[in-house]
Write an enzyme that holds these catalytic residues in place. Structure first.
Site, PDB file in Angstrom:
ATOM      1  N   ASN A   9      14.741  10.253 -44.870  1.00  0.00           N
ATOM      2  CA  ASN A   9      15.055  10.532 -43.291  1.00  0.00           C
ATOM      3  C   ASN A   9      15.944  11.564 -42.998  1.00  0.00           C
ATOM      4  OD1 ASN A   9      15.823  10.355 -40.532  1.00  0.00           O
ATOM      5  ND2 ASN A   9      16.841   8.430 -40.564  1.00  0.00           N
ATOM      6  N   LYS A  11      17.251  13.118 -40.488  1.00  0.00           N
ATOM      7  CA  LYS A  11      17.897  13.081 -39.332  1.00  0.00           C
ATOM      8  C   LYS A  11      18.056  14.567 -38.539  1.00  0.00           C
ATOM      9  CE  LYS A  11      20.423   9.192 -41.242  1.00  0.00           C
ATOM     10  NZ  LYS A  11      21.557   8.546 -41.312  1.00  0.00           N
ATOM     11  N   HIS A  95      15.730   2.892 -35.616  1.00  0.00           N
ATOM     12  CA  HIS A  95      17.103   2.947 -36.584  1.00  0.00           C
ATOM     13  C   HIS A  95      18.184   2.766 -35.764  1.00  0.00           C
ATOM     14  CE1 HIS A  95      19.787   5.412 -39.031  1.00  0.00           C
ATOM     15  NE2 HIS A  95      18.781   5.461 -39.786  1.00  0.00           N
ATOM     16  N   GLU A  97      21.001   4.142 -35.551  1.00  0.00           N
ATOM     17  CA  GLU A  97      21.609   5.288 -34.668  1.00  0.00           C
ATOM     18  C   GLU A  97      21.071   5.264 -33.456  1.00  0.00           C
ATOM     19  OE1 GLU A  97      21.008   8.257 -37.763  1.00  0.00           O
ATOM     20  OE2 GLU A  97      22.624   7.258 -38.984  1.00  0.00           O
ATOM     21  N   GLU A 167      18.416  -2.157 -43.033  1.00  0.00           N
ATOM     22  CA  GLU A 167      19.536  -1.354 -43.297  1.00  0.00           C
ATOM     23  C   GLU A 167      20.508  -1.986 -42.595  1.00  0.00           C
ATOM     24  OE1 GLU A 167      17.947   2.856 -43.661  1.00  0.00           O
ATOM     25  OE2 GLU A 167      17.895   2.592 -41.429  1.00  0.00           O
ATOM     26  N   GLY A 173      25.178   5.787 -44.523  1.00  0.00           N
ATOM     27  CA  GLY A 173      26.105   6.714 -44.415  1.00  0.00           C
ATOM     28  C   GLY A 173      27.699   6.423 -44.817  1.00  0.00           C
ATOM     29  N   SER A 212      23.009   4.069 -48.033  1.00  0.00           N
ATOM     30  CA  SER A 212      23.591   4.367 -49.189  1.00  0.00           C
ATOM     31  C   SER A 212      22.794   4.338 -50.734  1.00  0.00           C
ATOM     32  CB  SER A 212      25.128   3.996 -49.273  1.00  0.00           C
ATOM     33  OG  SER A 212      25.921   4.409 -48.145  1.00  0.00           O
TER      34      SER A 212
HETATM   35  C1  PEP Z   1      19.822   5.630 -42.717  1.00  0.00           C
HETATM   36  O1  PEP Z   1      20.374   6.698 -42.007  1.00  0.00           O
HETATM   37  O2  PEP Z   1      18.634   5.239 -42.640  1.00  0.00           O
HETATM   38  C2  PEP Z   1      20.261   5.683 -43.970  1.00  0.00           C
HETATM   39  C3  PEP Z   1      19.924   4.770 -44.938  1.00  0.00           C
HETATM   40  O3  PEP Z   1      21.307   6.568 -44.543  1.00  0.00           O
HETATM   41  P1  PEP Z   1      21.793   6.916 -45.867  1.00  0.00           P
HETATM   42  O4  PEP Z   1      21.202   6.821 -47.033  1.00  0.00           O
HETATM   43  O5  PEP Z   1      22.834   8.082 -45.817  1.00  0.00           O
HETATM   44  O6  PEP Z   1      22.904   5.615 -45.965  1.00  0.00           O
END
Ligand code: PEP
Length: 255
Positions: A9, A11, A95, A97, A167, A173, A212
């Protein structure tokens, strides 16, 4: 048998030139990996460039969002059929976000997922608890509620076209991944809910872990029985690290 599925992703990152350069670097690194599904989710503005660069490869294209309507007076929005026309096979919905920053609700996620399925695309439906919810022992309640709302009314005969992404919000992040055991516990619970809703098809739905994921922790996470791949943010921005995750390359000193 569930095939592992890895999605990057991007973003709000990469213009068309950067996106095409990434694909040129990624494809040789993942050539011949028929046992896994690989998905790239660029911003809308780079979808066409990535589709062109991916032509003839098995790597699939995804959007990061969608509007549930097929057409109409919805300024700034993009319909499922438009994504299909660009060559998208997936779209991410719900998501964290989008839930936190743009007011996305479970009901909204369900209507987007239904519209995607109707247009022949596969939704990647994201769920996950915040740190406060985990600390208050509410993780399973939160996941149960998000699943019930975000998958409400989806047809049982299309269950296999769904992808779930667990998630934990506190792991996105932050560099702080869930431990493999924590992730497996949540995935097993999500699987139970999916089987309760969809019957035996629920056991075949791929559940990605996100939060992460990096080359150093991918192998341990992917070794868990209910983890079927990863939704990757930061480490998905570089073709090298994303391909290492896909190869489950545990690095020395891995956590
Ligand atoms: C995400 O935004 O779906 C995500 C998992 O980000 P990151 O891998 O940077 O934690």
């Amino acid at each position: 048998m569930r095939r592992p599925i890895f999605a990057a992703n991007w973003k709000l990152h990469k213009n068309r030139g950067e996106a095409a350069a990434y694909v040129r670097e990624l494809l040789p690194r993942v050539a011949g990996m028929d046992g896994v599904e690989i998905v790239l989710a660029p911003p809308f503005t780079a979808l066409d460039a990535v589709a062109t660069a991916l032509a003839g490869s098995a790597v699939a294209l995804a959007a990061q969002n969608v509007h549930p309507a097929a057409s109409g007076a919805f300024t700034g929005e993009v319909a499922p059929g438009m994504l299909a026309d660009l060559g998208c096979r997936f779209a991410i919905v719900g998501h964290s976000e989008r839930r936190a920053l743009f007011g996305e609700t479970d009901a909204g996620v369900a209507s987007k997922a239904a519209a995607l399925l109707a247009a022949g695309l596969r939704p990647i439906v994201c769920i996950g608890e915040t740190l406060e919810q985990r600390d208050a022992d509410q993780t399973f309640d939160v996941l149960r509620t998000q699943l019930a709302g975000s998958l409400a009314g989806l047809p049982r005969n299309r269950a296999r076209d769904l992808v779930l992404a667990y998630e934990p919000v506190w792991a996105i992040g932050t560099g702080r991944s869930a431990t493999p055991e924590m992730a497996q516990e949540a995935h097993a619970f999500v699987r139970e809910c999916l089987v309760a809703q969809f019957g035996e098809a629920g056991a075949e739905i791929q559940i990605q872990y996100g939060g992460s994921v990096k080359p150093e922790n991918a192998a341990a996470l992917m070794a868990q029985p209910d983890i079927d791949g990863a939704l990757v943010g930061g480490a998905g921005l570089e073709a090298e690290s994303f391909s290492k995750i896909i190869h489950f390359e545990a690095q020395e000193g891995s956590s």
